[in-house]
Design a protein around this motif. Structure first.
Motif, PDB file in Angstrom:
ATOM      1  N   ALA A  82      69.969 -44.940  29.479  1.00  0.00           N
ATOM      2  CA  ALA A  82      69.001 -45.579  30.378  1.00  0.00           C
ATOM      3  C   ALA A  82      68.520 -44.595  31.443  1.00  0.00           C
ATOM      4  O   ALA A  82      67.317 -44.533  31.757  1.00  0.00           O
ATOM      5  N   PHE A  83      69.449 -43.807  31.994  1.00  0.00           N
ATOM      6  CA  PHE A  83      69.062 -42.806  32.983  1.00  0.00           C
ATOM      7  C   PHE A  83      68.177 -41.737  32.355  1.00  0.00           C
ATOM      8  O   PHE A  83      67.122 -41.381  32.883  1.00  0.00           O
ATOM      9  N   GLY A  84      68.616 -41.206  31.221  1.00  0.00           N
ATOM     10  CA  GLY A  84      67.859 -40.145  30.561  1.00  0.00           C
ATOM     11  C   GLY A  84      66.477 -40.586  30.154  1.00  0.00           C
ATOM     12  O   GLY A  84      65.502 -39.831  30.257  1.00  0.00           O
ATOM     13  N   ARG A  85      66.374 -41.832  29.702  1.00  0.00           N
ATOM     14  CA  ARG A  85      65.081 -42.398  29.296  1.00  0.00           C
ATOM     15  C   ARG A  85      64.075 -42.314  30.435  1.00  0.00           C
ATOM     16  O   ARG A  85      62.943 -41.849  30.252  1.00  0.00           O
ATOM     17  N   TRP A  86      64.486 -42.751  31.621  1.00  0.00           N
ATOM     18  CA  TRP A  86      63.533 -42.822  32.722  1.00  0.00           C
ATOM     19  C   TRP A  86      63.345 -41.489  33.432  1.00  0.00           C
ATOM     20  O   TRP A  86      62.240 -41.148  33.853  1.00  0.00           O
ATOM     21  N   ILE A  87      64.413 -40.726  33.562  1.00  0.00           N
ATOM     22  CA  ILE A  87      64.268 -39.433  34.234  1.00  0.00           C
ATOM     23  C   ILE A  87      63.368 -38.510  33.419  1.00  0.00           C
ATOM     24  O   ILE A  87      62.561 -37.751  33.954  1.00  0.00           O
ATOM     25  N   SER A  88      63.486 -38.585  32.085  1.00  0.00           N
ATOM     26  CA  SER A  88      62.616 -37.760  31.235  1.00  0.00           C
ATOM     27  C   SER A  88      61.162 -38.190  31.334  1.00  0.00           C
ATOM     28  O   SER A  88      60.247 -37.384  31.162  1.00  0.00           O
ATOM     29  N   ALA A  89      60.924 -39.482  31.633  1.00  0.00           N
ATOM     30  CA  ALA A  89      59.551 -39.974  31.795  1.00  0.00           C
ATOM     31  C   ALA A  89      58.966 -39.600  33.157  1.00  0.00           C
ATOM     32  O   ALA A  89      57.764 -39.737  33.376  1.00  0.00           O
ATOM     33  N   ALA A  90      59.835 -39.120  34.079  1.00  0.00           N
ATOM     34  CA  ALA A  90      59.425 -38.584  35.383  1.00  0.00           C
ATOM     35  C   ALA A  90      58.525 -39.519  36.191  1.00  0.00           C
ATOM     36  O   ALA A  90      57.411 -39.148  36.581  1.00  0.00           O
ATOM     37  N   PRO A  91      58.988 -40.736  36.495  1.00  0.00           N
ATOM     38  CA  PRO A  91      58.196 -41.584  37.388  1.00  0.00           C
ATOM     39  C   PRO A  91      58.200 -41.021  38.808  1.00  0.00           C
ATOM     40  O   PRO A  91      59.100 -40.264  39.187  1.00  0.00           O
ATOM     41  N   ASP A  92      57.225 -41.398  39.604  1.00  0.00           N
ATOM     42  CA  ASP A  92      57.205 -40.972  41.001  1.00  0.00           C
ATOM     43  C   ASP A  92      58.292 -41.674  41.812  1.00  0.00           C
ATOM     44  O   ASP A  92      58.862 -41.102  42.740  1.00  0.00           O
ATOM     45  N   PHE A  93      58.564 -42.916  41.423  1.00  0.00           N
ATOM     46  CA  PHE A  93      59.452 -43.765  42.210  1.00  0.00           C
ATOM     47  C   PHE A  93      60.374 -44.508  41.251  1.00  0.00           C
ATOM     48  O   PHE A  93      59.911 -45.252  40.391  1.00  0.00           O
ATOM     49  N   LEU A  94      61.683 -44.295  41.392  1.00  0.00           N
ATOM     50  CA  LEU A  94      62.660 -44.890  40.471  1.00  0.00           C
ATOM     51  C   LEU A  94      63.480 -45.935  41.204  1.00  0.00           C
ATOM     52  O   LEU A  94      64.106 -45.653  42.232  1.00  0.00           O
ATOM     53  N   LEU A  95      63.479 -47.156  40.674  1.00  0.00           N
ATOM     54  CA  LEU A  95      64.244 -48.270  41.234  1.00  0.00           C
ATOM     55  C   LEU A  95      65.491 -48.488  40.385  1.00  0.00           C
ATOM     56  O   LEU A  95      65.409 -48.499  39.153  1.00  0.00           O
ATOM     57  N   LEU A  96      66.632 -48.677  41.045  1.00  0.00           N
ATOM     58  CA  LEU A  96      67.886 -48.868  40.320  1.00  0.00           C
ATOM     59  C   LEU A  96      68.617 -50.077  40.893  1.00  0.00           C
ATOM     60  O   LEU A  96      68.823 -50.166  42.110  1.00  0.00           O
ATOM     61  N   ASP A  97      69.019 -50.993  40.014  1.00  0.00           N
ATOM     62  CA  ASP A  97      69.727 -52.204  40.433  1.00  0.00           C
ATOM     63  C   ASP A  97      71.177 -52.129  39.966  1.00  0.00           C
ATOM     64  O   ASP A  97      71.502 -52.468  38.841  1.00  0.00           O
ATOM     65  N   ASP A  98      72.051 -51.646  40.848  1.00  0.00           N
ATOM     66  CA  ASP A  98      73.483 -51.484  40.560  1.00  0.00           C
ATOM     67  C   ASP A  98      73.691 -50.705  39.262  1.00  0.00           C
ATOM     68  O   ASP A  98      74.363 -51.178  38.336  1.00  0.00           O
ATOM     69  N   PRO A  99      73.154 -49.496  39.154  1.00  0.00           N
ATOM     70  CA  PRO A  99      73.098 -48.799  37.862  1.00  0.00           C
ATOM     71  C   PRO A  99      74.430 -48.280  37.337  1.00  0.00           C
ATOM     72  O   PRO A  99      74.545 -48.011  36.155  1.00  0.00           O
ATOM     73  N   THR A 100      75.452 -48.127  38.213  1.00  0.00           N
ATOM     74  CA  THR A 100      76.729 -47.578  37.737  1.00  0.00           C
ATOM     75  C   THR A 100      77.798 -48.645  37.626  1.00  0.00           C
ATOM     76  O   THR A 100      78.983 -48.331  37.510  1.00  0.00           O
ATOM     77  N   LYS A 101      77.401 -49.920  37.649  1.00  0.00           N
ATOM     78  CA  LYS A 101      78.347 -51.018  37.513  1.00  0.00           C
ATOM     79  C   LYS A 101      79.095 -50.913  36.184  1.00  0.00           C
ATOM     80  O   LYS A 101      78.494 -50.809  35.120  1.00  0.00           O
ATOM     81  N   GLY A 102      80.419 -50.917  36.239  1.00  0.00           N
ATOM     82  CA  GLY A 102      81.214 -50.844  35.016  1.00  0.00           C
ATOM     83  C   GLY A 102      81.267 -49.481  34.377  1.00  0.00           C
ATOM     84  O   GLY A 102      81.634 -49.360  33.206  1.00  0.00           O
ATOM     85  N   VAL A 103      80.909 -48.419  35.127  1.00  0.00           N
ATOM     86  CA  VAL A 103      80.920 -47.059  34.594  1.00  0.00           C
ATOM     87  C   VAL A 103      82.091 -46.300  35.215  1.00  0.00           C
ATOM     88  O   VAL A 103      82.350 -46.420  36.413  1.00  0.00           O
ATOM     89  N   ASP A 104      82.802 -45.505  34.410  1.00  0.00           N
ATOM     90  CA  ASP A 104      83.987 -44.826  34.917  1.00  0.00           C
ATOM     91  C   ASP A 104      83.628 -43.740  35.928  1.00  0.00           C
ATOM     92  O   ASP A 104      82.473 -43.322  36.052  1.00  0.00           O
ATOM     93  N   VAL A 105      84.652 -43.278  36.648  1.00  0.00           N
ATOM     94  CA  VAL A 105      84.434 -42.367  37.777  1.00  0.00           C
ATOM     95  C   VAL A 105      83.772 -41.065  37.343  1.00  0.00           C
ATOM     96  O   VAL A 105      82.912 -40.530  38.045  1.00  0.00           O
TER      97      VAL A 105
END
Length: 504
Positions: free
Chosen positions: A405-428
């Motif tokens: 999900a991160f790679g998808r959007w970062i590669s698309a290079a938007p000007d403004f990126l919104l994230l809603d609790d993006p690391t929920k349930g992700v290990d340290v």
């Protein structure tokens, strides 16, 4: 009480468990830890009857048992609350909790009064803000998680397994849950708790069992084991000092890219003013359900705003839908992978390429070669562990799905990126990688606005934090006020002078 010996499980060529073992004593609360893909969820699903191991033995009270189904697991006194919720969305909260063990009258009919009283008692214990008659699918994620827990404990298990259930909860809800678990402990109930919030385990767990690569690599008394050592066992390397809070310097004097004035969204957002400069990482904090997600969704057109203004890149905007916002230079990443972040049955390659499609960056025919070439670049640059690009994204661990999900959007290079609790349930370890991706994106000219339920994450990565309380901005933290005590106070609606009174 519970003993797992040499558990092995393969899914095709993938080894999920490779000799995992653990013990849990009566009335003990044990943490089951490991990086994404280490085998934790497979072990939990094995005990829950959803997965059958290829090898290994399960003993309860010293007796070998076979668990062939979820109902068989319940009969053995085991109950599971899953991160990927087992709730049926178009059934009521009451029916979700009581399904499979309704109380009946002497004549064999369902005893409605007794069922309602029984189910309500668990909602009360967990302070779940919902009605028994609400449909589960209409509830916010945190409330759904509380209902999932209520469903599990309603079976009155001897062994309770909690698989990342706190990932959707804010700290006040976690405190309520922990108080309840301690009461269960006094009655002899054993709890196995899977979480990536390592601070939580020191609050409530006596031991931690760590899996890595499907194997048990450590069984530690938490009173004697520092967090750095736990991270070492999870990842195979010591955490770098300061890596979680590596400073980020915003582009000084960056012009305003987004501004809201007196924004109202339904009953949830009530007169919010924010101003964000180019090149900043801005956080949005607050207790669950204070309007953060609704605010984010209103910015990119997924929810309508009744009044107020949104100015983006110097122009007032009122997007009809999210597609308009994406075409105008916005991107969005959700922490709710199953519902909003991935297309679970579609290939990894298509999941990655989808942002380019939605942004209108595809020129000429869309060939399989073009899709795979673009996707492979994202896989390599974001260290995503996959089998083949043609595999469904559901074959990946949660952390690797979120990297997609991160790679998808970062590669698309938007000007403004919104994230809603993006690391929920992700290990340290994966969390630090994702934070690193954001820092790199900022250096390339992107601006980030991020909602997070993890205070530590907000303090580690953000230049400023807007704290929501009852649909309004309670306080904006920056500079010397960007500290945990100021953040927690603002989350409770306290102003600086009130905070000083509280301290005294």
């Amino acid at each position: 009480m519970l003993e797992l010996q040499n558990m092995k499980k393969q899914f095709g060529a993938v080894t999920a468990l490779n000799g995992a073992s653990m013990t849990v004593k009566e009335g003990e609360i044990v943490a089951l830890l490991g990086a994404n893909g280490s085998g934790k969820s497979t072990l939990v699903k094995t005990l829950g009857g959803l997965v059958r191991p290829n090898e290994g033995e399960i003993l309860i009270d010293g007796k070998k048992v076979k668990i062939r189904s979820s109902s068989g697991s319940c009969k053995l006194g085991i109950s599971v609350a899953y991160q990927e919720l087992s709730l049926l969305p178009r059934m009521t909260v009451l029916d979700n909790i009581m399904m499979g063990h309704y109380f009946k009258t002497k004549l064999g009919s369902v005893d409605k009064k007794k069922n309602r009283e029984y189910a309500q008692s668990f909602l009360d214990e967990l302070k779940a803000p919902c009605s028994l008659d609400d449909f589960a699918g209409d509830l916010p994620p945190s409330t759904q998680s509380l209902v999932e827990i209520a469903k599990a404990v309603s079976w009155q298990p001897k062994i309770l397994l909690l698989d990342e259930v706190t990932s959707a909860l804010h700290y006040d809800e976690v405190e309520t849950l922990f108080t309840y678990l301690l009461r269960l402990k006094e009655t002899g109930v054993s709890t196995v708790m899977v979480t990536h919030r390592l601070k939580e385990i020191y609050q409530i767990c006596s031991r931690a069992v760590v899996l890595r690569g499907g194997e048990s690599v450590a069984d530690k008394n938490l009173e004697e084991t520092p967090m750095e050592e736990i991270v070492f066992h999870m990842t195979g390397k010591m955490p770098e000092q300061g890596s979680a809070g590596e400073p980020h310097t915003a582009i000084v004097g960056g012009e305003c890219i987004l501004k809201t004035e007196q924004l109202y969204v339904g009953k949830e957002v009530r007169g919010v003013d924010v101003e964000i400069g180019c090149g900043e990482i801005i956080g949005i904090g607050g207790l669950q359900g204070q309007g953060q997600s609704e605010f984010l969704r209103a910015l990119y057109g997924a929810l309508p705003h009744e009044s107020g203004t949104i100015t983006f890149k110097g122009h007032p905007v009122h997007y009809r839908n999210a597609a308009d916002a994406v075409r105008d230079g916005m991107g969005f990443i959700s922490g709710d992978r199953n519902r909003e972040a991935v297309f679970s049955i579609r290939p990894i390659s298509e999941n990655i390429y989808s942002a380019n499609l939605s942004k209108g960056l595809v020129f000429g025919p869309m060939t399989k070669k073009k899709i795979n070439s673009s996707a492979q670049q994202v896989v390599e640059s974001h260290n995503i562990k996959i089998g083949k690009l043609s595999d469904p994204i559901s074959s990946l661990s949660g952390g690797n799905q979120q990297k997609v999900a991160f790679g998808r959007w970062i590669s698309a290079a938007p000007d403004f990126l919104l994230l809603d609790d993006p690391t929920k349930g992700v290990d340290v370890s994966a969390r630090r990688e994702l934070q690193g991706f954001l820092r790199e994106a900022i250096q390339s000219g992107m601006t980030v606005l991020m909602v997070s339920s993890d205070n530590e994450e907000l303090l580690a990565i953000c230049d400023r934090i807007y704290v929501f309380y009852e649909g309004k901005i309670s306080r904006m933290l920056s500079g010397d006020t960007l500290t945990e005590d100021h953040l927690v106070a603002a989350m409770m609606g306290l102003q600086p002078e009130e905070q000083e009174v509280e301290r005294s």
